[in-house]
Design a protein around this motif. Structure first.
Motif, PDB file in Angstrom:
ATOM      1  N   GLY A  89      30.371   4.579  35.774  1.00 35.92           N
ATOM      2  CA  GLY A  89      31.102   5.484  36.571  1.00 35.92           C
ATOM      3  C   GLY A  89      32.238   5.420  37.259  1.00 35.92           C
ATOM      4  N   VAL A  90      32.983   6.220  37.914  1.00 36.88           N
ATOM      5  CA  VAL A  90      34.390   5.909  38.570  1.00 36.88           C
ATOM      6  C   VAL A  90      33.972   6.295  39.969  1.00 36.88           C
ATOM      7  N   ALA A  91      34.309   5.341  41.033  1.00 36.06           N
ATOM      8  CA  ALA A  91      34.297   6.149  42.378  1.00 36.06           C
ATOM      9  C   ALA A  91      35.190   7.254  42.527  1.00 36.06           C
ATOM     10  N   PRO A  92      35.008   8.285  43.197  1.00 33.18           N
ATOM     11  CA  PRO A  92      35.755   9.259  43.569  1.00 33.18           C
ATOM     12  C   PRO A  92      37.096   9.011  44.418  1.00 33.18           C
ATOM     13  N   ASP A  93      38.049   9.611  44.456  1.00 29.77           N
ATOM     14  CA  ASP A  93      39.267   9.104  45.432  1.00 29.77           C
ATOM     15  C   ASP A  93      39.004   9.889  46.561  1.00 29.77           C
ATOM     16  N   HIS A  94      38.161  11.205  46.497  1.00 25.13           N
ATOM     17  CA  HIS A  94      37.794  11.836  47.918  1.00 25.13           C
ATOM     18  C   HIS A  94      36.378  12.473  47.799  1.00 25.13           C
ATOM     19  N   TYR A  95      35.569  11.898  48.642  1.00 26.46           N
ATOM     20  CA  TYR A  95      34.070  12.133  48.732  1.00 26.46           C
ATOM     21  C   TYR A  95      33.903  13.636  49.354  1.00 26.46           C
ATOM     22  N   LEU A  96      33.260  14.511  48.969  1.00 25.12           N
ATOM     23  CA  LEU A  96      32.751  15.572  49.484  1.00 25.12           C
ATOM     24  C   LEU A  96      31.358  15.909  49.213  1.00 25.12           C
ATOM     25  N   PRO A  97      30.610  15.655  50.091  1.00 26.74           N
ATOM     26  CA  PRO A  97      29.059  15.814  50.311  1.00 26.74           C
ATOM     27  C   PRO A  97      28.574  16.993  49.346  1.00 26.74           C
ATOM     28  N   LEU A  98      27.435  16.885  48.717  1.00 24.27           N
ATOM     29  CA  LEU A  98      26.818  18.100  48.346  1.00 24.27           C
ATOM     30  C   LEU A  98      25.678  18.300  48.999  1.00 24.27           C
ATOM     31  N   THR A  99      25.521  19.222  49.770  1.00 14.69           N
ATOM     32  CA  THR A  99      24.251  19.931  50.712  1.00 14.69           C
ATOM     33  C   THR A  99      23.355  20.385  49.846  1.00 14.69           C
ATOM     34  N   ALA A 100      22.298  20.704  50.509  1.00 17.09           N
ATOM     35  CA  ALA A 100      21.031  21.477  50.002  1.00 17.09           C
ATOM     36  C   ALA A 100      21.345  23.076  49.784  1.00 17.09           C
ATOM     37  N   LYS A 101      22.133  23.522  50.894  1.00 16.13           N
ATOM     38  CA  LYS A 101      22.735  24.749  50.907  1.00 16.13           C
ATOM     39  C   LYS A 101      23.802  24.912  49.637  1.00 16.13           C
ATOM     40  N   ASP A 102      24.526  23.988  49.350  1.00 17.15           N
ATOM     41  CA  ASP A 102      25.431  24.094  48.239  1.00 17.15           C
ATOM     42  C   ASP A 102      24.558  24.208  46.870  1.00 17.15           C
ATOM     43  N   LEU A 103      23.714  23.421  46.823  1.00 17.74           N
ATOM     44  CA  LEU A 103      22.611  23.452  45.805  1.00 17.74           C
ATOM     45  C   LEU A 103      22.083  24.600  45.382  1.00 17.74           C
ATOM     46  N   ARG A 104      21.479  25.383  46.459  1.00 13.86           N
ATOM     47  CA  ARG A 104      20.804  26.467  46.484  1.00 13.86           C
ATOM     48  C   ARG A 104      21.757  27.579  46.074  1.00 13.86           C
ATOM     49  N   GLU A 105      22.851  27.794  46.678  1.00 12.83           N
ATOM     50  CA  GLU A 105      23.820  28.775  46.411  1.00 12.83           C
ATOM     51  C   GLU A 105      24.707  28.196  45.102  1.00 12.83           C
ATOM     52  N   GLY A 106      24.487  27.269  44.427  1.00 13.27           N
ATOM     53  CA  GLY A 106      25.079  27.149  42.985  1.00 13.27           C
ATOM     54  C   GLY A 106      26.677  26.668  43.216  1.00 13.27           C
TER      55      GLY A 106
END
Length: 51
Positions: A12-29
């Motif tokens: 893979g390739v490291a992202p230029d900007h990291y934006l965390p994915l939360t449990a709420k994001d996953l639940r809400e798609g």
């Protein structure tokens, strides 16, 4: 293949900007990283962000 012709399959390739994915994001798609990328204008370059 990376910019220097190195193999990156399975690494893979490291992202230029990291934006965390939360449990709420996953639940809400939601995918904050994809939303941020889609908000960039076509032709945008990282150097434009760094001024």
């Amino acid at each position: 293949m990376g910019a220097n012709r190195e193999l990156i399959n399975g690494i893979g390739v490291a992202p230029d900007h990291y934006l965390p994915l939360t449990a709420k994001d996953l639940r809400e798609g939601r995918d904050p990283a994809m939303a941020a990328a889609a908000a960039r204008p076509i032709g945008w370059r990282i150097s434009e962000d760094r001024g």
